[in-house]
Design an enzyme around this catalytic site. Structure first.
Site, PDB file in Angstrom:
ATOM      1  N   ASN A   1     -11.207  -9.148  12.037  1.00 47.75           N
ATOM      2  CA  ASN A   1     -11.545 -10.567  11.767  1.00 47.75           C
ATOM      3  C   ASN A   1     -10.711 -11.334  12.708  1.00 47.75           C
ATOM      4  O   ASN A   1     -10.431 -10.737  13.745  1.00 47.75           O
ATOM      5  CB  ASN A   1     -10.957 -10.533  10.271  1.00 47.75           C
ATOM      6  CG  ASN A   1      -9.404 -10.506  10.114  1.00 47.75           C
ATOM      7  OD1 ASN A   1      -8.575 -10.569  11.321  1.00 47.75           O
ATOM      8  ND2 ASN A   1      -8.994 -10.019   8.795  1.00 47.75           N
TER       9      ASN A   1
ATOM     10  N   GLY B   1     -14.771  -7.615   3.599  1.00 52.61           N
ATOM     11  CA  GLY B   1     -14.999  -7.126   5.001  1.00 52.61           C
ATOM     12  C   GLY B   1     -15.675  -5.611   4.858  1.00 52.61           C
ATOM     13  O   GLY B   1     -16.197  -5.441   5.789  1.00 52.61           O
ATOM     14  N   ASP B   2     -15.034  -4.925   3.931  1.00 58.16           N
ATOM     15  CA  ASP B   2     -15.467  -3.389   3.763  1.00 58.16           C
ATOM     16  C   ASP B   2     -17.114  -3.603   3.434  1.00 58.16           C
ATOM     17  O   ASP B   2     -17.964  -2.698   3.950  1.00 58.16           O
ATOM     18  CB  ASP B   2     -15.003  -2.619   2.858  1.00 58.16           C
ATOM     19  CG  ASP B   2     -13.502  -2.510   3.182  1.00 58.16           C
ATOM     20  OD1 ASP B   2     -13.136  -2.561   4.247  1.00 58.16           O
ATOM     21  OD2 ASP B   2     -12.515  -2.343   2.251  1.00 58.16           O
TER      22      ASP B   2
ATOM     23  N   PHE C   1       0.885  -1.170  -0.074  1.00 54.89           N
ATOM     24  CA  PHE C   1       0.025   0.210  -0.074  1.00 54.89           C
ATOM     25  C   PHE C   1       0.803   1.078  -0.012  1.00 54.89           C
ATOM     26  O   PHE C   1       1.730   1.454   0.953  1.00 54.89           O
ATOM     27  CB  PHE C   1      -0.785  -0.054   1.263  1.00 54.89           C
ATOM     28  CG  PHE C   1      -1.759   1.136   1.270  1.00 54.89           C
ATOM     29  CD1 PHE C   1      -3.251   0.919   0.537  1.00 54.89           C
ATOM     30  CD2 PHE C   1      -1.808   2.225   1.879  1.00 54.89           C
ATOM     31  CE1 PHE C   1      -4.059   1.795   0.447  1.00 54.89           C
ATOM     32  CE2 PHE C   1      -2.660   3.233   1.769  1.00 54.89           C
ATOM     33  CZ  PHE C   1      -3.933   3.111   1.061  1.00 54.89           C
TER      34      PHE C   1
ATOM     35  N   GLY D   1     -18.557 -17.239   8.898  1.00 59.69           N
ATOM     36  CA  GLY D   1     -19.690 -16.378   9.207  1.00 59.69           C
ATOM     37  C   GLY D   1     -19.123 -15.370  10.102  1.00 59.69           C
ATOM     38  O   GLY D   1     -17.830 -14.904  10.144  1.00 59.69           O
TER      39      GLY D   1
END
Length: 326
Positions: free
Chosen positions: A191, A252-253, A112, A224
């Site tokens: 997570n 996830g977003d 990133f 889940g």
């Protein structure tokens, strides 16, 4: 909605990364992966979440920093219901870039470049409140670390409810910073790996984390989602089954977007988690974090198949009949 705004460069490696590792040589890694393809998409955790909320009929206010290459991206977000008037434009740097390679086992190696994101700490939330009115919930998503700390502290100082979503920044942040980002959050999202890392770095036990937040949501990929609150029964929600190949970036977003939208609609924690699960599955069935849509009828059919007619009936009145999903 504070967080990173970036462009994603996504690649697919047909083998597995682990096949390339040499035992005993991990301290001298020099690897190159011949990838099958390269696609460029709009991304960044803050923008991804805002996009998902826009599809669900909200008008999220995006707060982050971008470069002067943001024009087309801004038009895209505006078209999908996102308010970008509080985004800071850098005069010197490009919009952040995320580069990610996914192997055949859905493992990922990513880099990133922060670029303009480094200027996010120049943004204050008070002018945003003055422009749009009451801030119901400030999401402090992965972003420039200084900005994350500042946004969190401003929420405390001004009494804004906030959601802590430190995500990838947990990997390098120290315990003091993580404690600052989490303590007092209305919502905490992690997570399973991030949950373990959070506890290890802060020195807090599981119970101590729960004592410091209102609700702790832990995503568990195919297993889940788990939702925990002090003194209440744990909620377990299944992952909505996929019907197409999965590209996990952005799932996830999308889950967070669905969860927050449903809570804004006034739905229960369980129902909100189910909405998040359904949105996440739609997101991972396409390549790119903002390439999915949520057509009302097909979304409801799939939601009912996973969670039942009663659940779908509760969600239906809140889903928009919107060209944003066309």
């Amino acid at each position: 909605m504070t967080g990173s705004i970036a462009t994603d460069h996504l690649m697919t490696f047909p083998g597995t990364f682990t096949e390339q590792f040499v035992e005993g040589q991990m301290e001298n890694v020099s690897l190159s992966f011949l990838v099958d393809d390269l696609v460029q998409h709009r991304g960044g955790a803050g923008a991804n979440m805002a996009y998902g909320m826009g599809l669900l009929g909200l008008t999220p206010v995006l707060v982050g920093a971008v470069g002067n290459d943001f024009d087309d991206y801004e038009a895209w977000l505006n078209r999908h219901g996102v308010d970008t008037a509080s985004v800071h434009w850098s005069e010197l740097k490009h919009t952040a870039r995320f580069t990610c390679t996914t192997d055949s086992a859905n493992n990922q190696i990513a880099s990133f470049y922060s670029g303009a994101m480094a200027e996010a700490s120049m943004i204050e939330l008070a002018p945003v409140e003055k422009r749009v009115g009451t801030l119901d919930l400030v999401i402090v998503g992965p972003n420039d670390p200084t900005a994350m700390v500042q946004h969190t502290q401003e929420c405390r100082d001004r009494g804004y409810a906030f959601m802590a979503d430190p995500s990838q920044q947990l990997a390098w942040a120290d315990g003091e910073m993580i404690r600052t980002l989490v303590d007092g959050a209305e919502l905490l999202f992690t997570n399973e790996y991030e949950a373990a890392l959070l506890k290890q770095k802060t020195g807090w036990s599981h119970a101590e984390v729960l004592d410091r937040v209102g609700t702790w949501v832990t995503t568990r990929a195919a297993n889940g989602v788990r939702v925990e609150r002090v003194g209440e029964e744990t909620i377990e929600v299944i992952a909505v089954p996929e019907t197409r190949p999965v590209e996990p970036t952005g799932g996830g977003d999308a889950l967070r977007a669905g969860f927050v939208a449903a809570r804004q609609w006034g739905l229960s924690l369980e129902r909100a988690t189910q909405v998040g699960s359904a949105v996440a599955t739609a997101a991972v069935e396409v390549v790119g974090t903002q390439e999915y849509s949520l057509p009302r009828e097909s979304f409801l059919q799939r939601f009912e198949a996973a969670f039942g007619a009663e659940a779908a009936a509760e969600v239906a009145p809140h889903l928009p009949h919107s060209p944003r999903n066309a």
